[in-house]
Design a protein around this motif. Structure first.
Motif, PDB file in Angstrom:
ATOM      1  N   UNK A 112      21.057   0.830  -7.836  1.00 50.17           N
ATOM      2  CA  UNK A 112      20.664  -0.198  -6.871  1.00 50.17           C
ATOM      3  C   UNK A 112      19.858  -1.307  -7.532  1.00 50.17           C
ATOM      4  N   UNK A 113      18.892  -0.933  -8.353  1.00 47.95           N
ATOM      5  CA  UNK A 113      18.029  -1.933  -8.983  1.00 47.95           C
ATOM      6  C   UNK A 113      18.810  -2.764  -9.993  1.00 47.95           C
ATOM      7  N   UNK A 114      19.631  -2.120 -10.808  1.00 48.27           N
ATOM      8  CA  UNK A 114      20.408  -2.867 -11.802  1.00 48.27           C
ATOM      9  C   UNK A 114      21.473  -3.750 -11.162  1.00 48.27           C
ATOM     10  N   UNK A 115      21.889  -3.399  -9.943  1.00 47.00           N
ATOM     11  CA  UNK A 115      22.919  -4.188  -9.268  1.00 47.00           C
ATOM     12  C   UNK A 115      22.389  -5.301  -8.384  1.00 47.00           C
ATOM     13  N   UNK A 116      21.078  -5.529  -8.410  1.00 49.64           N
ATOM     14  CA  UNK A 116      20.496  -6.586  -7.571  1.00 49.64           C
ATOM     15  C   UNK A 116      21.012  -7.965  -7.988  1.00 49.64           C
ATOM     16  N   UNK A 117      21.341  -8.764  -7.009  1.00 49.54           N
ATOM     17  CA  UNK A 117      21.788 -10.131  -7.272  1.00 49.54           C
ATOM     18  C   UNK A 117      20.741 -11.164  -6.852  1.00 49.54           C
ATOM     19  N   UNK A 118      19.707 -10.716  -6.130  1.00 48.11           N
ATOM     20  CA  UNK A 118      18.624 -11.598  -5.709  1.00 48.11           C
ATOM     21  C   UNK A 118      17.287 -11.015  -6.156  1.00 48.11           C
ATOM     22  N   UNK A 119      16.289 -11.877  -6.247  1.00 53.46           N
ATOM     23  CA  UNK A 119      14.954 -11.441  -6.642  1.00 53.46           C
ATOM     24  C   UNK A 119      14.316 -10.655  -5.492  1.00 53.46           C
ATOM     25  N   UNK A 120      13.766  -9.514  -5.828  1.00 48.86           N
ATOM     26  CA  UNK A 120      13.060  -8.668  -4.861  1.00 48.86           C
ATOM     27  C   UNK A 120      11.612  -8.555  -5.299  1.00 48.86           C
ATOM     28  N   UNK A 121      10.689  -8.805  -4.370  1.00 51.51           N
ATOM     29  CA  UNK A 121       9.263  -8.760  -4.665  1.00 51.51           C
ATOM     30  C   UNK A 121       8.602  -7.677  -3.807  1.00 51.51           C
ATOM     31  N   UNK A 122       7.821  -6.808  -4.474  1.00 49.53           N
ATOM     32  CA  UNK A 122       7.053  -5.780  -3.778  1.00 49.53           C
ATOM     33  C   UNK A 122       5.597  -6.243  -3.678  1.00 49.53           C
ATOM     34  N   UNK A 123       5.115  -6.426  -2.449  1.00 52.29           N
ATOM     35  CA  UNK A 123       3.720  -6.782  -2.226  1.00 52.29           C
ATOM     36  C   UNK A 123       3.009  -5.523  -1.722  1.00 52.29           C
ATOM     37  N   UNK A 124       2.266  -4.895  -2.612  1.00 57.03           N
ATOM     38  CA  UNK A 124       1.592  -3.633  -2.295  1.00 57.03           C
ATOM     39  C   UNK A 124       0.157  -3.916  -1.886  1.00 57.03           C
ATOM     40  N   UNK A 125      -0.173  -3.611  -0.637  1.00 55.77           N
ATOM     41  CA  UNK A 125      -1.515  -3.873  -0.126  1.00 55.77           C
ATOM     42  C   UNK A 125      -2.375  -2.628  -0.331  1.00 55.77           C
ATOM     43  N   UNK A 126      -2.937  -2.550  -1.530  1.00 57.95           N
ATOM     44  CA  UNK A 126      -3.805  -1.449  -1.946  1.00 57.95           C
ATOM     45  C   UNK A 126      -5.080  -2.041  -2.542  1.00 57.95           C
ATOM     46  N   UNK A 127      -6.213  -1.451  -2.196  1.00 59.26           N
ATOM     47  CA  UNK A 127      -7.447  -1.811  -2.858  1.00 59.26           C
ATOM     48  C   UNK A 127      -7.488  -1.229  -4.263  1.00 59.26           C
ATOM     49  N   UNK A 128      -8.480  -1.661  -5.061  1.00 56.89           N
ATOM     50  CA  UNK A 128      -8.566  -1.211  -6.447  1.00 56.89           C
ATOM     51  C   UNK A 128      -8.731   0.294  -6.547  1.00 56.89           C
TER      52      UNK A 128
END
Length: 523
Positions: A113-129
């Protein structure tokens, strides 16, 4: 008194310098926790040397100090090696997964799935330090990004420090991740690979494929969460960019399969289909439709059986039994054979064949190849072990050996058929080179909640639906949850380990006594 203070400073300097080295070796970070003990150690060493003067020089230059210096050199060499290895481990993306279940190896489906991506995917992880689970999730995101750095990015956002950004994405609590691909967004609260993959599939899929489960014949229900229900399969499909819903041809507009149907599933009908319903399914195949049939052994559905036999798929009137101890080892019963032989050419089962997957088929019948339409391709997707046989007898007590009329193993318990649409009438607007596809399974139990999660059952079913709906590129084995597996020892092995420990302890004690006596005699 000054002399005592100087000695104390010297010992404290050694401890501080040693702790600085250990801290860096373990953490691999040059921050305050490294520089503080290192600076303190150097300062105290200078105080010790200045206070003791010549005595300090004599201590450093003595024979004992030289011998200690050699040991220190060796220790420094070992520490240097450890630091180099630590640096490589921290800064290199190369890793080796030595866990039994490959807990830190991305599944084949994630990789595809990841290698076949044709568009940019962004993960926004809302975690404190210091949020729980952040280090493990960040490690997972690093491994995912390494597969396709040009198409995958991630960023950690502290929702406390940046509340407006959290509000913009509708985030109300820590541990939430928003996956963004173009104008599509998906929110996930889990941090496992399976959670990440499901969200990734939803935002990256071009469209959602509709899978209709036939209703009106006492089939298993999509909304039923009991052992006999299909709620688990429904969840798995909807996590994989399928939309699962029911279809009653008796009440459907025009009595036909909807145009947006990718696949129609018959999940264990107990009453027979009417002729208009069978005609609707034939017309669906005639326009390039795809059907998945899971029929239970000896179900009284003669019209459906005859309709399938006309296409070349013959449900045997038997129940598959396997007395092999291999099946008993995994807790299966003789009427729930283990299947580990899959076709290596069909995309639906190719990965299972290559990776030696297994499936459980409780209460299943076998198949025979009938008279095929011209240009049709018939494939046995899954077969039992050679020890299985198809019992054709009656009653509730299954035999332990096959009778003279029983089919010998390996028995085909899942088959596929691909044929040109013209063999099913061919709709006027259907392309001449279009193919219809059928997959048949000898039991509906593998689809149900009680068995869909066993072994690779879910992979087998979902990948079959992917193949039916022309999603061959997405066919792969899904990630499996890692469970704690305690080690169980039988009585003999437990006794062996017990006495081994006792004998080792007694041996060490005897060696110590012998050495002590030898020293006394020599003295």
């Amino acid at each position: 008194m000054r002399r005592e203070y100087a000695k104390a400073a010297g010992w404290t300097a050694l401890i501080a310098l040693a702790s600085a080295g250990v801290t860096y070796a373990v953490r691999g970070i040059a921050d305050l926790w490294l520089w503080l003990p290192l600076g303190l150690g150097v300062a105290l060493a200078a105080v010790w040397a200045a206070a003791l003067g010549r005595e300090a020089f004599q201590v450093v230059s003595s024979r004992r100090a030289r011998q200690g210096g050699q040991s220190l050199v060796y220790a420094a060499a070992v520490l240097t090696i450890v630091l180099v290895l630590q640096s490589l481990a921290v800064n290199s993306s190369v890793s080796v997964d030595l866990t039994k279940d490959k807990a830190f190896t991305l599944s084949e489906q994630t990789v595809k799935t990841v290698k076949g991506l044709t568009q940019k995917v962004e993960f926004l992880a809302f975690y404190g330090a210091s949020a729980p689970g952040r280090p493990a999730f960040e490690d997972l995101l690093k491994r995912v990004r390494a597969l396709n750095p040009a198409r995958v990015g991630y960023d950690f956002v502290d929702p406390v420090r940046k509340p407006l950004e959290a509000q913009e994405y509708g985030v109300r609590e820590q541990g939430t991740t928003v996956v963004v691909c173009g104008d599509r967004k998906e929110t996930l609260t889990g941090s496992q690979e399976e959670d990440l993959l499901n969200a990734l599939l939803k935002v990256s899929a071009g469209q959602t494929e509709n899978v209709y489960f036939l209703a009106g014949h006492q089939e298993a229900d999509l909304g039923d969460s009991s052992a006999q229900g299909l709620s688990g399969l429904k969840t798995a499909l909807e996590s994989d960019s399928f939309q699962a819903s029911t279809l009653n041809l008796a009440t459907a507009p025009g009595g036909v399969v909807p145009e947006d149907a990718a696949v129609v599933v018959l999940a264990g009908p107990r009453t027979d289909l009417m002729e208009p319903e069978l005609k609707a399914l034939t017309d669906f195949l005639g326009r390039g439709g795809r059907i998945f049939v899971a029929l239970d052994p000896r179900a009284e559905v003669p019209r459906l059986r005859a309709w399938l036999a006309k296409a070349g798929i013959v449900f045997d009137n038997d129940i598959v039994i396997d007395m092999n101890p291999f099946s008993q080892l995994f807790g299966a019963s003789p009427v729930a054979p283990i299947v580990n032989s899959f076709d290596g050419t069909n995309p639906a089962t190719k990965d299972l064949s290559q990776q030696h997957g297994q499936a459980l088929f409780p209460q299943t019948s076998g198949f025979s190849e009938g008279t095929l339409p011209p240009q049709a391709a018939y494939t046995e997707l899954a077969r039992t072990l050679p020890t299985a046989f198809g019992w054709t007898g009656k009653g509730d007590r299954a035999p332990t050996h096959p009778g003279p009329r029983d089919k010998r193993g390996p028995v085909a318990v899942m088959v596929s058929l691909q044929a040109p649409v013209k063999d099913f009438g061919g709709a006027p607007n259907a392309p001449a080179d279009e193919n219809a596809r059928l997959v048949a399974m000898g039991s509906s139990v593998p689809l149900q909640n009680r068995a869909v999660g066993a072994f690779n059952n879910q992979d087998l079913i979902v990948n079959s639906l992917r193949w039916l709906s022309d999603q061959d590129k997405r066919i792969a084995l899904a990630p499996k949850p890692v469970d704690n597996q305690p080690l169980y020892l039988n009585q003999a092995r437990a006794r062996l380990i017990h006495w081994s420990v006792v004998l080792l302890a007694l041996g060490a004690l005897a060696a110590g006594v012998a050495v002590s006596l030898a020293r006394r005699r020599s003295a």
